[in-house]
Structures are given as C-alpha cells and as structure tokens.
Scaffold this motif. Structure first.
Motif, short mmCIF file in Angstrom:
data_model
loop_
_atom_site.label_atom_id
_atom_site.label_comp_id
_atom_site.label_asym_id
_atom_site.label_seq_id
_atom_site.Cartn_x
_atom_site.Cartn_y
_atom_site.Cartn_z
N GLU A 20 25.90 -25.28 -55.92
CA GLU A 20 26.79 -26.45 -55.97
C GLU A 20 27.68 -26.53 -54.74
N ASP A 21 28.00 -25.38 -54.18
CA ASP A 21 28.76 -25.34 -52.93
C ASP A 21 27.78 -25.57 -51.78
N LYS A 22 27.73 -26.80 -51.29
CA LYS A 22 26.75 -27.17 -50.26
C LYS A 22 26.97 -26.46 -48.93
N THR A 23 28.11 -25.78 -48.77
CA THR A 23 28.36 -25.05 -47.53
C THR A 23 27.90 -23.59 -47.62
N SER A 24 27.50 -23.15 -48.83
CA SER A 24 27.07 -21.76 -48.98
C SER A 24 25.74 -21.53 -48.28
N SER A 27 22.71 -22.22 -50.57
CA SER A 27 22.45 -23.65 -50.74
C SER A 27 21.76 -24.22 -49.51
#
Length: 119
Positions: A20-24, A27
């Motif tokens: 859900e964290d698109k910066t991870s 992801s």
C-alpha cells in the motif's frame, strides 16, 4: 517465448499492508515486475497470425494473464491504478480474437479477467 514466460516472469505477492505504501521498495519492485510481464504479453501477442493462434493464446492468456498478471490485478485496490492495469492488458489483446463471439460472451481464457472487469 515459452521459455521466457516460464522462466523469466516473476511477480512477488506481498501482503497488502506492505505494498500500500507506493514508495516502499517491495511495492516498486512488484510494480516493475508487473509492467515487465505486461510488456512480455504485448510481445507474445504480436506473434498472432505468425504462430498458431492456440499457442499464442495459451502463452499469453492462460500462462501470463491468468497465472501472473491477474493475481496482481486482483490484489491491487480498486481505483485508478487497477483501471490502468486492466486497460493496458486489454490494449494488448488482438481485436480479431473477439470478432466471432456472440454479444456478452468472451474467450474462455478471459472469464476470470472479465468477471473482475464487471466488478
């Protein structure tokens, strides 16, 4: 093509909370792998008309779409990102595969994808 589909495609499935964290990093990696598989789908489908249609459909739809891409699409939250992924997959499919179909029907290999689109 078969070897590439069977050996080169890998899209990891992570828990939703992780991606859900698109910066991870997880992801981002998952997204890169997804788009790489979409590109492979578009390349496989380009062989339609040159290679036997049943072989192209098996590689492109049964193996790539249903085995790898659809899992990622189903795990993507409904919204613009999901619509974009579905649109890109649909754009890969040759129109001639649908010419002889009766209204409201689809290819057998696309039943699960069609059901997702209807949702």
């Amino acid at each position: 093509m078969k070897k590439s589909v069977e050996e080169d495609v890998f899209i990891p499935l992570y828990p939703k909370s992780t991606v859900e964290d698109k910066t991870s990093l997880r992801s981002k990696f998952q997204e890169r792998r997804f788009w790489s598989a979409v590109k492979l789908l578009s390349n496989v489908v380009l062989w339609d008309g040159i290679v036997q249609e049943d072989k192209v459909r098996d590689l492109g739809l049964s193996k790539l779409l249903n085995r790898y891409l659809l899992l990622n699409i189903l795990n993507t939250p409904l919204g613009p990102a999901n619509v974009e992924k579905c649109s890109k997959v649909v754009a890969c499919l040759p129109e001639r595969w649908f010419q002889d179909l009766q209204g409201g029907s689809t290819l057998p290999e696309l039943l699960n994808f069609s059901q997702h689109l209807l949702q």
